[in-house]
Design a protein around this motif. Sequence first.
Motif, PDB file in Angstrom:
ATOM      1  N   LEU A  52      59.430  21.992 128.631  1.00  0.00           N
ATOM      2  CA  LEU A  52      58.095  21.807 128.070  1.00  0.00           C
ATOM      3  C   LEU A  52      58.187  21.106 126.680  1.00  0.00           C
ATOM      4  O   LEU A  52      57.361  20.059 126.399  1.00  0.00           O
ATOM      5  N   LEU A  53      59.025  21.570 125.676  1.00  0.00           N
ATOM      6  CA  LEU A  53      59.239  20.806 124.487  1.00  0.00           C
ATOM      7  C   LEU A  53      59.616  19.422 124.845  1.00  0.00           C
ATOM      8  O   LEU A  53      59.174  18.530 123.867  1.00  0.00           O
ATOM      9  N   THR A 102      60.295  20.070 134.907  1.00  0.00           N
ATOM     10  CA  THR A 102      59.707  21.185 134.462  1.00  0.00           C
ATOM     11  C   THR A 102      58.707  21.888 135.472  1.00  0.00           C
ATOM     12  O   THR A 102      58.682  22.938 135.529  1.00  0.00           O
ATOM     13  N   SER A 103      57.939  20.770 136.176  1.00  0.00           N
ATOM     14  CA  SER A 103      57.043  21.579 136.956  1.00  0.00           C
ATOM     15  C   SER A 103      57.934  22.148 138.138  1.00  0.00           C
ATOM     16  O   SER A 103      57.677  23.135 138.688  1.00  0.00           O
ATOM     17  N   GLU A 106      52.600  30.456 135.512  1.00  0.00           N
ATOM     18  CA  GLU A 106      53.717  29.320 135.855  1.00  0.00           C
ATOM     19  C   GLU A 106      52.943  28.441 136.983  1.00  0.00           C
ATOM     20  O   GLU A 106      53.472  27.259 136.691  1.00  0.00           O
ATOM     21  N   VAL A 107      51.984  28.728 138.011  1.00  0.00           N
ATOM     22  CA  VAL A 107      51.677  27.722 138.938  1.00  0.00           C
ATOM     23  C   VAL A 107      50.766  26.842 138.224  1.00  0.00           C
ATOM     24  O   VAL A 107      50.845  25.555 138.397  1.00  0.00           O
ATOM     25  N   PRO A 108      49.789  27.453 137.317  1.00  0.00           N
ATOM     26  CA  PRO A 108      48.778  26.474 136.543  1.00  0.00           C
ATOM     27  C   PRO A 108      49.776  25.440 135.849  1.00  0.00           C
ATOM     28  O   PRO A 108      49.268  24.156 135.759  1.00  0.00           O
ATOM     29  N   ALA A 159      49.801  21.202 136.215  1.00  0.00           N
ATOM     30  CA  ALA A 159      49.584  20.575 134.972  1.00  0.00           C
ATOM     31  C   ALA A 159      50.734  19.385 134.682  1.00  0.00           C
ATOM     32  O   ALA A 159      50.486  18.354 134.378  1.00  0.00           O
ATOM     33  N   CYS A 160      51.950  19.917 134.860  1.00  0.00           N
ATOM     34  CA  CYS A 160      53.062  19.149 134.703  1.00  0.00           C
ATOM     35  C   CYS A 160      53.227  18.045 135.601  1.00  0.00           C
ATOM     36  O   CYS A 160      53.429  16.900 135.352  1.00  0.00           O
ATOM     37  N   ALA A 161      52.865  18.584 137.018  1.00  0.00           N
ATOM     38  CA  ALA A 161      53.013  17.558 138.110  1.00  0.00           C
ATOM     39  C   ALA A 161      52.039  16.226 137.974  1.00  0.00           C
ATOM     40  O   ALA A 161      52.168  15.143 138.148  1.00  0.00           O
TER      41      ALA A 161
END
Length: 90
Positions: free
Chosen positions: A17-18, A38-39, A70-72, A76-78
């Motif tokens: 994330l960082l 990360t996703s 975790e899933v949301p 968002a990362c995807a």
Amino acid sequence: MASTQWTGLDGLEALGLLSTGLLLRRGDRRACLASAATSALLLVDAWFDTMTAAPGSDFTQAALMAVFAEVPLAVACAVLATRTFPRPGR
């Protein structure tokens, strides 16, 4: 010993994330790679947390963490990875 593995996985998620945030801030095209990785890590964490949790309050806590964090965040990362993926002519 299992605690060490979970701490390591959580550390990798935080690092991902960082890294994603820093790369995005710099306008670096590699942000899509960090975001995609990360996703995947977040989804793996949600899966293993729920599958290895003991019945009862441990499972409830793992499921709530998966559903509301975790899933949301993985989604968002995807989405971010898809939107920032370099395309020809862009």
